[in-house]
Each structure stands twice: as structure tokens, then as C-alpha cells.
Scaffold this active site. Structure first.
Site, PDB file in Angstrom:
ATOM      1  N   HIS A 100       0.854  -1.189   0.000  1.00 45.59           N
ATOM      2  CA  HIS A 100       0.000   0.000   0.000  1.00 45.59           C
ATOM      3  C   HIS A 100       0.887   1.234   0.000  1.00 45.59           C
ATOM      4  CE1 HIS A 100       0.669  -1.124   4.201  1.00 45.59           C
ATOM      5  NE2 HIS A 100       0.474   0.134   4.538  1.00 45.59           N
ATOM      6  N   HIS A 102       1.041   5.254   1.037  1.00 43.13           N
ATOM      7  CA  HIS A 102       0.455   6.306   1.858  1.00 43.13           C
ATOM      8  C   HIS A 102       0.484   7.644   1.112  1.00 43.13           C
ATOM      9  CE1 HIS A 102       0.357   4.197   5.804  1.00 43.13           C
ATOM     10  NE2 HIS A 102       1.302   3.470   5.231  1.00 43.13           N
TER      11      HIS A 102
END
Length: 136
Positions: A100, A102
Site C-alpha cells: 500500500h 500512503h
């Protein structure tokens, strides 16, 4: 989708999220524990544990989406800067083992410190590293 991966479930709508963008490959959700107002995560719908498993085309698409989202979020939030952060491995701060990215809007005096302490390597060590790491 990996059955025991919470981020697979978040990205694919198994659990409710505060989604701000979605397409066939990614879901962008507001972080449940944000560093700043608007902190979001780009989460691929396919499971990749980290950047090392990420196919090149997916990696390229993540960066294109990150630019699109950062531009949009900066315009809408009026933030003063932006951090793009991606951690790989526990010692680098990775706590969820689904890739992922940010998206962290930054504001003057927001109290966050996403920085590091610079070192002063000598030129000989730098040349050795350059030789070791060169893709030429």
C-alpha cells in the site's frame, strides 16, 4: 484476493471503508489512523506483500494514481506539501503485509516528522557503493 489479508478485504469492498477513489485495480481509502487530515492509502485489489512482489506495470500505475490523487487532494484540502510513503519490511515500518502507498497531505506545523537523520559518508565509501549498486 488472499482470504486472510485485511487489506485485500478493504480494497475489494468486503469491509466498509471511506473510499475516495476506486477503479478495477485499486481502491484509495482514508487511513483509519491518519497522520494528518486527508491521509489516504492506495491499495491494489490484487494481493502483493510488498514492492518486491509488485509487477512493473502495477508499480507504474500506482505512481500515476499517486500523482493524480496528490494533485486532487492538494487542491481540495489546501495542504502545504505532500508525502508519498511506502514501507517494506518490519524494520522499515511495514505493519500490514499487503503493498500500500500512503498519501499524506502536509500542513505547516502539523506536528509530523517523516524525516531521517542524514549521515556524512566519505567519498571512498560512496564510490564503493556506487560501484556495487550501479545498474550500468
Amino acid at each position: 484476493m488472499k482470504d486472510d489479508c485485511i487489506f485485500c478485504k478493504l480494497a475489494n469492498g468486503v469491509f466498509p471503508t471511506n473510499s475516495i477513489y476506486e477503479d478495477e485495480n485499486f481502491n484509495v481509502i482514508l487511513d483509519a489512523g491518519p497522520a494528518t487530515k486527508g491521509h489516504a492509502l492506495i491499495i491494489p485489489k490484487e494481493h502483493y506483500a510488498n514492492i518486491y512482489e509488485l509487477p512493473d506495470d502495477v508499480a507504474a500505475n500506482v505512481m500515476v494514481l499517486a500523482k493524480k490523487m496528490a494533485t486532487h487532494m492538494t487542491e481540495k484540502l489546501g495542504c502545504d506539501g505532500f508525502n508519498l510513503v511506502q514501507n517494506n519490511g518490519p524494520c522499515a515500518g511495514q505493519t500490514v503485509f499487503h503493498f500500500h502507498y500512503h498519501l499524506i497531505p502536509r500542513y505547516e506545523n502539523d506536528g509530523q516528522n517523516i524525516l531521517w537523520e542524514p549521515h556524512s559518508p566519505n567519498e571512498e565509501d560512496q564510490k564503493k557503493l556506487c560501484s556495487l549498486l550501479s545498474l550500468k
